[in-house]
Design a protein around this motif. Sequence first.
Motif, PDB file in Angstrom:
ATOM      1  N   ASN A   3      -1.106  11.415  -8.870  1.00 58.64           N
ATOM      2  CA  ASN A   3      -1.272   9.987  -8.481  1.00 58.64           C
ATOM      3  C   ASN A   3      -0.584   9.010  -9.165  1.00 58.64           C
ATOM      4  OD1 ASN A   3      -3.348  10.554  -6.389  1.00 58.64           O
ATOM      5  ND2 ASN A   3      -5.077  10.286  -8.050  1.00 58.64           N
ATOM      6  N   GLN A   4      -0.405   9.469 -10.539  1.00 61.21           N
ATOM      7  CA  GLN A   4       0.768   8.447 -11.288  1.00 61.21           C
ATOM      8  C   GLN A   4       1.936   8.575 -10.733  1.00 61.21           C
ATOM      9  OE1 GLN A   4      -0.374   9.616 -15.099  1.00 61.21           O
ATOM     10  NE2 GLN A   4      -1.669   7.890 -15.679  1.00 61.21           N
ATOM     11  N   GLU A   7       2.479   6.727  -7.503  1.00 73.07           N
ATOM     12  CA  GLU A   7       2.562   5.269  -7.943  1.00 73.07           C
ATOM     13  C   GLU A   7       4.165   4.858  -8.503  1.00 73.07           C
ATOM     14  OE1 GLU A   7       0.966   1.488  -8.016  1.00 73.07           O
ATOM     15  OE2 GLU A   7       0.224   3.264  -7.198  1.00 73.07           O
ATOM     16  N   SER A 254       3.685   1.182 -13.668  1.00 77.51           N
ATOM     17  CA  SER A 254       2.518   1.958 -13.172  1.00 77.51           C
ATOM     18  C   SER A 254       1.612   2.463 -14.416  1.00 77.51           C
ATOM     19  CB  SER A 254       2.885   3.230 -12.393  1.00 77.51           C
ATOM     20  OG  SER A 254       3.416   4.279 -13.048  1.00 77.51           O
ATOM     21  N   THR A 255       2.122   2.917 -15.638  1.00 80.56           N
ATOM     22  CA  THR A 255       1.262   3.246 -16.656  1.00 80.56           C
ATOM     23  C   THR A 255       1.345   2.138 -17.914  1.00 80.56           C
ATOM     24  OG1 THR A 255       3.491   4.079 -17.800  1.00 80.56           O
ATOM     25  CG2 THR A 255       2.248   5.543 -16.399  1.00 80.56           C
ATOM     26  N   GLN A 258      -2.174   1.784 -19.475  1.00 74.56           N
ATOM     27  CA  GLN A 258      -2.618   2.981 -20.727  1.00 74.56           C
ATOM     28  C   GLN A 258      -1.659   2.970 -21.994  1.00 74.56           C
ATOM     29  OE1 GLN A 258      -2.039   3.247 -17.311  1.00 74.56           O
ATOM     30  NE2 GLN A 258      -3.052   4.993 -16.613  1.00 74.56           N
TER      31      GLN A 258
END
Length: 259
Positions: A3-4, A7, A254-255, A258
């Motif tokens: 998924n990451q 994305e 996208s990250t 986090q």
Amino acid sequence: QSNQLLEMMKRATPLMLSATAVAIGFKMNLFNIGVEGQYLFAALMASAIGTQLNLPAVLHVTTVLLLAMIAGAAWASIAAILKVTRGVHEVISTIMLNYIALSVIQWLFENWFRDNSLELNIKTKALPVSGRMPDIVKDRLGGMFIVALFVVFLYWVLVFKSRFGFRLRASGLNAGAATTAGIGAKKMIVIAMLISGGIAGLVAMQSVVGEIYGYGPNATPTQLGFAGIPVALLGRHHPIGIVAAALLFGFLDSTSAQL
């Protein structure tokens, strides 16, 4: 995680297009900072006209993309004409045209293209199903990713493998020497800006044909034109570098939560 990864690729898609539009200008020693205005104007025009068409699916999507490219090139042509006729530096004209574009878009949208039946998520009328691009991975990665890679490939062929590309790079490196060799520098400026604007017109198409199916002032993504500049610079205007830099920026975006 898959998924990451998807994305990252999704967020990299408009950056590839934006960076390629900027890179075309760089090769001609032009700094097109007007990608922002060009793609937003193109998104509105393509959405407004695309909703009025009744075409087979593949042809409809292709037509919407071509409309976006024509609109983006048309807006970029203003800066090109000002440069070759009046000597107006493209940095100044494209920055000013970004602000002018926002006002023109708002006026056109509010007076002509707004779907007044919507109270929330204000936008143009939705594109019919035939004008919507299918996803590569449903709801995760749109078909514009393939289009973006194809545009980068065409950029490589045009700039690095064609006679036109040689003339473009020669004019950018030394306009005086290129003119002496019979290459019309002013003509190359106009062509380079038109190509740059045409590619810029595709930047928001991931949203138009793949997500919200139209143009909306608060729904269509912004700032992608400016984001394309560092992607092009980091990629050193080379196709492989542009793709790698866009994926890196997509990954960071996208990250970011986090990180």
